[in-house]
Scaffold this active site. Structure first.
Site, PDB file in Angstrom:
ATOM      1  N   ASP A  55     -15.361  -3.610  -2.168  1.00 38.49           N
ATOM      2  CA  ASP A  55     -15.158  -3.496  -0.726  1.00 38.49           C
ATOM      3  C   ASP A  55     -16.531  -3.442  -0.071  1.00 38.49           C
ATOM      4  O   ASP A  55     -17.363  -2.622  -0.461  1.00 38.49           O
ATOM      5  CB  ASP A  55     -14.372  -2.231  -0.389  1.00 38.49           C
TER       6      ASP A  55
ATOM      7  N   ASP B 129       0.850  -1.190   0.000  1.00 39.98           N
ATOM      8  CA  ASP B 129       0.000   0.000   0.000  1.00 39.98           C
ATOM      9  C   ASP B 129       0.885   1.239   0.000  1.00 39.98           C
ATOM     10  O   ASP B 129       1.761   1.386   0.858  1.00 39.98           O
ATOM     11  CB  ASP B 129      -0.907   0.006   1.230  1.00 39.98           C
TER      12      ASP B 129
END
Length: 261
Positions: free
Chosen positions: A139, A8
């Site tokens: 998500d 990330d």
């Protein structure tokens, strides 16, 4: 079952967030390319990149870091005689020009999340223009899809949207349970299997992996259509050893992805 390390990216660094909160970021490395090399040396056969700044800004914000990672992957593959180590990226991808640029840079797959939910026509065009290279990232919390870096909860059911996007021609679905991501509370096996059973394309699990037991649990349901799992905080904090976990997954599923040849 493929274990895919997550890298990330925030402000050019490799970080991990807790439940998608940019204010709860732990910096694990200031050199993302070195982090990529580390995971490759640990046996990673695929890498998952997220441009966190891009996800919130709606446009790419960590391109230089992405390019440095891709260069590191190319060098590793050439040195070890590996034909390809796929790298996928999500975060802030909102137009076809950005997709084309990233693919030209050497990415194997582009992950479209918020833009797919808000602008399905864009996803349809992307799947048509770049067949086999578009992954949809969904998500969800309590079965509802979240957008905008998890900051907004929509009224869409995750399975309904996934089926729609499958019809568009996306390559696979990355399913993240945002109630568990970065919290290492175990994968939501039931919800992941339910989604995979409703599709013919592969599902990649994400969110909540804590230890080898979570990997073993996913391997037990791989045949339902679960291709792999994205690993984040667990491999960074040491509750899961990537190499031994991948070896165990290969043993349980009696297979090794082609990239390991």
């Amino acid at each position: 079952m493929l274990l895919i390390p997550a890298i990330d990216l925030k402000d050019g660094h490799c970080v991990r967030l807790k439940q998608g909160d940019m204010d709860q970021a732990t910096v694990f490395s200031e050199d993302p390319a070195e982090m990529a090399r580390h995971w490759l040396l640990q046996g990673a056969r695929r890498l998952h990149l997220v441009d966190l700044n891009g996800a919130f800004a709606g446009k790419p914000k960590n391109e230089s870091a992405v390019k440095s990672i891709l260069q590191a992957v190319r060098e590793y593959a050439e040195k070890n005689g590996i034909e390809e180590i796929p790298v996928q990226l999500g975060g802030g991808i909102r137009d076809l020009d950005t997709i084309e640029r990233y693919l030209d840079d050497g990415l194997s797959y582009i992950i479209i999340g918020t833009a797919a939910v808000k602008n399905p026509g864009f996803l349809h065009d992307a799947c048509s223009a770049f067949p086999g290279q578009i992954i949809v990232g969904l998500d969800a919390k309590d079965g509802k899809v979240a957008t905008d870096g998890w900051s907004k909860l929509s009224g869409h059911e995750v399975i309904d949207l996934a089926k729609k996007f499958e019809d568009y021609g996306c390559e696979s679905i990355i399913y993240t349970d945002i109630g568990r991501d970065g919290m290492m509370g175990g994968v939501n096996i039931e919800a992941t299997v339910k989604l995979a059973q409703s599709m013919t394309i592969p599902v990649i699990a994400s969110g909540g992996v804590h230890n080898i037991k979570d990997v073993e649990a996913l391997c037990a349901v791989q045949d339902e259509g679960i291709e792999g799992v994205i690993c984040g905080r667990s491999i960074y904090e040491g509750t899961l050893d990537l190499r031994s976990a991948q070896d165990r997954a290969d043993e349980l599923t009696d297979e090794a992805p082609e990239a390991d040849a």
